[in-house]
Enzyme design. Sequence first.
Site, PDB file in Angstrom:
ATOM      1  N   GLU A  32       0.816  -1.245   0.000  1.00 54.37           N
ATOM      2  CA  GLU A  32       0.000   0.000   0.000  1.00 54.37           C
ATOM      3  C   GLU A  32       0.840   1.282   0.000  1.00 54.37           C
ATOM      4  O   GLU A  32       0.348   2.362   0.283  1.00 54.37           O
ATOM      5  CB  GLU A  32      -0.999   0.105   1.171  1.00 54.37           C
ATOM      6  CG  GLU A  32      -1.739  -1.116   1.666  1.00 54.37           C
ATOM      7  CD  GLU A  32      -2.370  -1.999   0.633  1.00 54.37           C
ATOM      8  OE1 GLU A  32      -1.646  -2.932   0.222  1.00 54.37           O
ATOM      9  OE2 GLU A  32      -3.508  -1.818   0.245  1.00 54.37           O
ATOM     10  N   TYR A  71       3.435   2.066   2.008  1.00 55.61           N
ATOM     11  CA  TYR A  71       4.045   2.465   3.278  1.00 55.61           C
ATOM     12  C   TYR A  71       5.568   2.246   3.220  1.00 55.61           C
ATOM     13  O   TYR A  71       6.103   1.789   2.213  1.00 55.61           O
ATOM     14  CB  TYR A  71       3.411   1.684   4.439  1.00 55.61           C
ATOM     15  CG  TYR A  71       1.981   2.083   4.696  1.00 55.61           C
ATOM     16  CD1 TYR A  71       1.668   3.377   5.111  1.00 55.61           C
ATOM     17  CD2 TYR A  71       0.932   1.182   4.512  1.00 55.61           C
ATOM     18  CE1 TYR A  71       0.348   3.754   5.335  1.00 55.61           C
ATOM     19  CE2 TYR A  71      -0.387   1.558   4.741  1.00 55.61           C
ATOM     20  CZ  TYR A  71      -0.675   2.842   5.152  1.00 55.61           C
ATOM     21  OH  TYR A  71      -1.976   3.229   5.370  1.00 55.61           O
ATOM     22  N   ARG A  74       2.868  -8.831   4.188  1.00 49.63           N
ATOM     23  CA  ARG A  74       1.891  -8.333   3.209  1.00 49.63           C
ATOM     24  C   ARG A  74       2.648  -7.742   2.040  1.00 49.63           C
ATOM     25  O   ARG A  74       3.305  -6.704   2.155  1.00 49.63           O
ATOM     26  CB  ARG A  74       0.956  -7.306   3.846  1.00 49.63           C
ATOM     27  CG  ARG A  74      -0.126  -6.887   2.911  1.00 49.63           C
ATOM     28  CD  ARG A  74      -1.414  -6.604   3.603  1.00 49.63           C
ATOM     29  NE  ARG A  74      -2.446  -6.234   2.651  1.00 49.63           N
ATOM     30  CZ  ARG A  74      -3.400  -5.366   2.894  1.00 49.63           C
ATOM     31  NH1 ARG A  74      -3.473  -4.794   4.078  1.00 49.63           N
ATOM     32  NH2 ARG A  74      -4.295  -5.090   1.993  1.00 49.63           N
ATOM     33  N   HIS A 121      -1.493   3.833  -1.750  1.00 48.03           N
ATOM     34  CA  HIS A 121      -2.590   4.751  -1.430  1.00 48.03           C
ATOM     35  C   HIS A 121      -2.614   5.944  -2.384  1.00 48.03           C
ATOM     36  O   HIS A 121      -3.659   6.553  -2.583  1.00 48.03           O
ATOM     37  CB  HIS A 121      -2.487   5.247   0.017  1.00 48.03           C
ATOM     38  CG  HIS A 121      -2.878   4.193   1.015  1.00 48.03           C
ATOM     39  ND1 HIS A 121      -3.963   3.364   0.840  1.00 48.03           N
ATOM     40  CD2 HIS A 121      -2.336   3.832   2.204  1.00 48.03           C
ATOM     41  CE1 HIS A 121      -4.073   2.543   1.870  1.00 48.03           C
ATOM     42  NE2 HIS A 121      -3.086   2.803   2.707  1.00 48.03           N
ATOM     43  N   ALA A 148      -2.125   5.786  -5.537  1.00 47.29           N
ATOM     44  CA  ALA A 148      -2.488   5.350  -6.896  1.00 47.29           C
ATOM     45  C   ALA A 148      -3.805   5.998  -7.307  1.00 47.29           C
ATOM     46  O   ALA A 148      -4.673   6.236  -6.476  1.00 47.29           O
ATOM     47  CB  ALA A 148      -2.618   3.835  -6.936  1.00 47.29           C
ATOM     48  N   ARG A 153     -13.460  -5.239   5.545  1.00 43.31           N
ATOM     49  CA  ARG A 153     -14.757  -4.562   5.665  1.00 43.31           C
ATOM     50  C   ARG A 153     -15.939  -5.545   5.768  1.00 43.31           C
ATOM     51  O   ARG A 153     -16.873  -5.287   6.549  1.00 43.31           O
ATOM     52  CB  ARG A 153     -14.941  -3.600   4.487  1.00 43.31           C
ATOM     53  CG  ARG A 153     -13.907  -2.480   4.456  1.00 43.31           C
ATOM     54  CD  ARG A 153     -13.996  -1.660   3.170  1.00 43.31           C
ATOM     55  NE  ARG A 153     -13.755  -2.487   2.004  1.00 43.31           N
ATOM     56  CZ  ARG A 153     -13.992  -2.119   0.760  1.00 43.31           C
ATOM     57  NH1 ARG A 153     -14.492  -0.924   0.525  1.00 43.31           N
ATOM     58  NH2 ARG A 153     -13.738  -2.925  -0.254  1.00 43.31           N
ATOM     59  N   GLN A 161     -18.304   4.435   3.315  1.00 45.93           N
ATOM     60  CA  GLN A 161     -18.859   5.651   3.914  1.00 45.93           C
ATOM     61  C   GLN A 161     -18.705   5.751   5.427  1.00 45.93           C
ATOM     62  O   GLN A 161     -18.497   6.842   5.944  1.00 45.93           O
ATOM     63  CB  GLN A 161     -20.341   5.765   3.541  1.00 45.93           C
ATOM     64  CG  GLN A 161     -20.552   6.209   2.128  1.00 45.93           C
ATOM     65  CD  GLN A 161     -22.012   6.248   1.761  1.00 45.93           C
ATOM     66  OE1 GLN A 161     -22.441   5.512   0.894  1.00 45.93           O
ATOM     67  NE2 GLN A 161     -22.790   7.084   2.418  1.00 45.93           N
TER      68      GLN A 161
END
Length: 678
Positions: free
Chosen positions: A169, A171, A219, A257, A259, A316, A344
């Site tokens: 991601e 980092y 990861r 992030h 991208a 999620r 949201q």
Amino acid sequence: MEPGAAYPVLLSPLQVGHLRLRNRVVMGSMHTKLEDRRGDLPKLTAFYTERARGGVAMIVTGGFAPTWRGWLTPFSSTMATTRMADAHSAMTDAVHSEGSAILLQLLHAGRYGYHPLSQAPSGKKSPITPFRPSRMSEDAVRRTVESFVRAAELAKRAGYDGVEVMGSEGYLINQFLAARTNDREDSWGGTPEKRRRFPTEIVRRMRERLGEDFLIQYRISLIDLVEDAQSWDETAALARELEKVGVSLFNTGIGWHEARIPTIVTSVPRAAFVDLTARLRREVSLPVIASNRINRPETAEEILQRGDADLVAMARPLLADAAFVAKAGSGREREIVTCIACNQACLDNTFANKPVSCMLNPRAGRETELVLGPARTIKRVAVVGAGPAGLAAAVELAGRGHRPELFEASGSLGGQFRLAARIPGKEEFRGTLQYYEHMLALREVPVHLNCRVTATELAGFDEVVVATGVTPRVPEIPGLERPEVVTYQELLEGTAIAGARVAVIGAGGIGFDVSEFLLHDSDETLAHWRARWGVADPAVHRGGLTQKAPQEPRRTVYLLQRTPGALGKGLGKTTGWVHRMTLRDSGVEMIGGVEYLGVDEDGLHISLASTDPQNPERTERTLAVDTVVLCAGQESVRDLAEDSAVKIPVHTIGGAERAGELDAVRAIRQATELAARI
Ligand code: FAD
Ligand code: NAP
Ligand code: SF4
């Protein structure tokens, strides 16, 4: 068929390192914000324990920085002292007692740190943070490696089964791996081999110091989706080296992030990147976890059966339903609250520095506060209106043992949310309505369609929940009575059809959605979606980026608002840019600072604010359109709420309570909180 027989692989155990996982579901890391303060750890414990009880095999915590220089935001979650570690022991014990394993995620934000003390391989600022990181000295690099190892030791002391090393991601670790962010010429950069040294040193030393009975999950970024990123060969070489130095299993990450390709929003097809997980699995002999847009047990089972992965990570979807695995395993998959990838109440909250929850499950993150126990006095409750507010109220009231009945004026369930489900890329929203329909039947809630309720129908009920929602606002603009002017509701319900040139009045969420509805259909295939966004094979194009395919919009669309400046500022932080980019790519002219002068046979006449300070005169323009769609907000439907003939207690929720700043998050949250109180 036996309950759970539909998911033979998903529900089968797997030996990983020293641990036997009870099934193949890993709860992916989510920063809930409950990690940041020690005082919130009991709430975080309740959050994880509920998910462990719901059957997940292994939980990965939100990210903890191994050192304060790696904070995401000032004073955010850190694992750097024995005191911090000891505060976690009760949490790891609670999760273990429910049969799950738990890993601590170690995340160093690098240049994504939202504070002035951030550090990175180079001094280049990221496009998504205002702070320029300081360039790490060689000594700082070595100390940072050591801080990861020390944090892993502390995790072991706290009772964790292992750690997840966050290498994707964008980092810090990812920043070391890509030439985009690593311009060093010392032993930590300059060639792909030297850029890989940072993660391999971290893992090698962790394994040396922590021994074999500790999981090291790494990861790995499978596709960076930014320029000057890793090639597939480099990613594969990294995986092989990490395997050699002691990684136990690989989790997968998609895109940095920064991208500009969507990777988890609802319009991304389910399991869109799983072919890359399958490719990684062929490179290594360790278990591999698939991630991104996997939200149903059927999808997960297919991935595992095809042999694309050994486990699936869902984050999620486990916010939306803590009992996802238990329901899949007992033949109750239709009772799963399926995550619709709207972001949201979860990711958008993170960016607003608010605790994470879920649109469809307002209890997420509030397990100790929002409790839906059995009702003490059973009541007959009339629930009026079957939009999200009424649906959630009826289902939750019935779940507590009350006797609700649901009344809906139209012939179908869903209210405005049913219209949302017609927007291309929002197909997931249909699943929410199917869920509510199923739960109403299961909980034997009488549903009265085509029944517009007045005070008369309420005889015999103890209380009434007024969830009569909203109706489109018709502003006062000359000419709106003309046949070419339609509301968004008429357009989406199919009672009105748009011509080839359309002006959309109002650029809120609905104006943007309606523009997409006018421009294109849903992506037919994954290949079509990739072409639209310019996603390529990272083995052919470094980082997985290529030219976007030119769009062929169905119509010419103008999107308008009265407020001056850029359009779409009020859209979701993590999703708004996707909508803006989609409309831009389809040639939509977006105009702010508009005054509407009127509609006639020539089209829509507007006047525009001047952008020239020397000449403040407004200019007039005619948009030669054949259709005008009104998306100018909504007004509450309050006739029942304000009817003095109603003599029983009235609870007004959702759009009926207040139309301003309404969304389904508020509608469902108010309904659930009310159901817990009655
Ligand atoms: P409503 O959805 O308006 O439902 C009210 C219901 O009450 C209606 O079915 C109506 O027929 C019924 N009713 C009214 N009067 C009576 C009566 N007297 N008797 C019986 N029944 C009655 N929100 C989001 O959060 N995220 C999104 O991505 C999103 N996208 C959207 C896209 C579109 C195109 C649209 C139109 C809306 C979108 N929304 C979205 C908004 C969301 O759908 C609404 O905020 C939500 O539906 C409001 O819920 P509600 O239950 O309060 O009211
Ligand atoms: P909204 O966000 O309030 O937008 C209303 C739009 O109409 C604004 O652009 C406003 O801009 C314009 N407007 C308001 N009054 C007007 C008037 N009298 N004349 C002309 N224009 C007027 O509402 P919405 O788009 O109807 O959406 C409703 C709710 O659904 C929103 O609160 C949103 O949260 C939710 N929703 C969310 C999503 C999502 O993806 N998250 C998608 C769709 C809907 P000006 O005042 O500048 O003209
Ligand atoms: Fe999924 Fe939306 Fe809930 Fe987030 S808020 S977990 S994206 S349904």
